[in-house]
Write a protein that holds these residues in place. Sequence first.
Motif, PDB file in Angstrom:
ATOM      1  N   ILE A  88       2.080 -13.890 -62.484  1.00  9.49           N
ATOM      2  CA  ILE A  88       2.690 -12.685 -61.945  1.00  9.49           C
ATOM      3  C   ILE A  88       3.849 -13.017 -61.013  1.00  9.49           C
ATOM      4  N   LEU A  89       3.724 -14.110 -60.236  1.00  7.53           N
ATOM      5  CA  LEU A  89       4.815 -14.504 -59.342  1.00  7.53           C
ATOM      6  C   LEU A  89       6.049 -14.887 -60.143  1.00  7.53           C
ATOM      7  N   TRP A  90       5.867 -15.657 -61.207  1.00 11.01           N
ATOM      8  CA  TRP A  90       6.991 -16.057 -62.064  1.00 11.01           C
ATOM      9  C   TRP A  90       7.648 -14.825 -62.676  1.00 11.01           C
ATOM     10  N   HIS A  97      10.924  -8.841 -64.550  1.00  8.42           N
ATOM     11  CA  HIS A  97      10.882  -7.932 -63.404  1.00  8.42           C
ATOM     12  C   HIS A  97      11.513  -8.566 -62.160  1.00  8.42           C
ATOM     13  N   ARG A  98      12.540  -9.372 -62.367  1.00  2.00           N
ATOM     14  CA  ARG A  98      13.175 -10.081 -61.255  1.00  2.00           C
ATOM     15  C   ARG A  98      14.254  -9.254 -60.558  1.00  2.00           C
ATOM     16  N   ASP A  99      14.429  -7.989 -60.946  1.00  2.00           N
ATOM     17  CA  ASP A  99      15.517  -7.169 -60.414  1.00  2.00           C
ATOM     18  C   ASP A  99      15.487  -7.078 -58.890  1.00  2.00           C
ATOM     19  N   TYR A 100      14.286  -6.974 -58.312  1.00  2.00           N
ATOM     20  CA  TYR A 100      14.175  -6.795 -56.867  1.00  2.00           C
ATOM     21  C   TYR A 100      14.666  -8.041 -56.125  1.00  2.00           C
ATOM     22  N   ILE A 101      14.256  -9.209 -56.611  1.00  2.00           N
ATOM     23  CA  ILE A 101      14.701 -10.451 -55.982  1.00  2.00           C
ATOM     24  C   ILE A 101      16.212 -10.612 -56.142  1.00  2.00           C
ATOM     25  N   LEU A 102      16.719 -10.281 -57.328  1.00  2.00           N
ATOM     26  CA  LEU A 102      18.157 -10.397 -57.561  1.00  2.00           C
ATOM     27  C   LEU A 102      18.939  -9.462 -56.643  1.00  2.00           C
ATOM     28  N   LEU A 103      18.417  -8.260 -56.437  1.00  2.00           N
ATOM     29  CA  LEU A 103      19.096  -7.320 -55.546  1.00  2.00           C
ATOM     30  C   LEU A 103      19.154  -7.867 -54.122  1.00  2.00           C
ATOM     31  N   GLU A 220      10.954  -3.508 -71.190  1.00  2.00           N
ATOM     32  CA  GLU A 220      10.186  -4.429 -72.008  1.00  2.00           C
ATOM     33  C   GLU A 220       9.690  -5.584 -71.149  1.00  2.00           C
ATOM     34  N   SER A 221       8.446  -5.964 -71.352  1.00  2.00           N
ATOM     35  CA  SER A 221       7.862  -7.058 -70.590  1.00  2.00           C
ATOM     36  C   SER A 221       7.589  -8.236 -71.520  1.00  2.00           C
ATOM     37  N   VAL A 222       7.957  -9.434 -71.075  1.00  2.00           N
ATOM     38  CA  VAL A 222       7.732 -10.644 -71.855  1.00  2.00           C
ATOM     39  C   VAL A 222       6.633 -11.463 -71.182  1.00  2.00           C
TER      40      VAL A 222
END
Length: 369
Positions: A88-90, A97-103, A220-222
Amino acid sequence: DTAFPAVHWVMMGLNPTGSFTPADEAYTMGFEGREAKKEGDMRLLKERAKELGPGGIAKLYMDKLSGTFADGAGGYHSELSLSRDYGILWKYVYGTHRDYILLLTQLFYLASLFMSLYIVINFIKKDISPEAFVIMLFVLGSFFFQMIWEAGTIYSIGIYPYVFALCVLGLNAKKEGEARKEENDDVRKPGFRYGNKSGFFISAAGFIALIAVHLRYPRESVIVSVDQFLFQANDPIALSDGMEIKQSFVSDKDFSIISLKARNFEGQFNDSVYEVSLKDGNGDLIKTNEIYGKDMTDYEFTTMDFENVPGVTDYEISIKKISGENDLIFLYYDTGHTDVYPKGKMTGITGSDTADLTFEVYDKEEPGE
């Protein structure tokens, strides 16, 4: 890389993208010996410089700076995503779902640039500390270096600590300037004291809006089991007639796709056909697919449909050539220094105990599933 002269990366920095290309790497590797490589790279470097001209080189350099330093995340999500578990962390740091970290990284980077700009303004006013001046020289030198060298977003990570240091120095200079202004002004402008607070609330509102959009429009989730994207080997071996590659791996998750990456020098004219089989840990066949050489894009992953078996965690990929005069080089990592995928092992074409195929194993979940 020790056999590659430094001029190789300068030559590569003048190709149309200014970044890594397999063609440039293959060009340098085509020369025997370091001196021959150096002469060949220098010759191509001069040809490219002459073709571009001063104006073209200047434009390319600006494009390279933009491509290297415009991304506040430093391309970490594509370059540093190798993991053991892909949990889940990865998923929220590197995955879909990395959008929040990227923001957050973009906002922090943007703030750092603004504070660095404040330092530059102070430099023009000749009101700058010695520490800030030294760091500015280092950052400026890094910009010039990336202009002439092979460009890549990942290379910007090295200067981020210095940009952040400029940010801190800029904040301190800003506070000192405000303190001096308070001493000289009897009345502060309305709203000025609330500038930092308003900026915080605007950023928080944007972050909450992003979460709301995510909840309203799920993507979509991978689900990743293996993402072994690294490849490096001295004189990689082509998979020809009578040869076989085997790669074991472990997955306790559902998967539906296996991807392989290969070198295809003939492109659409490659007539080779390969059989790719998935077996369980006991060697029992689960499914077989065929790969046609003409469909394999050079240095790109090719996907195949393979599904896991409930209750089975140990698997093996087998690759054999069926027909054709041409060959493919299925990429793998074999430097002898480290085992990039310790949960499995590649056998068949190397005698190394630490070799691993370049491959992906994952499942896709559509929104709402």
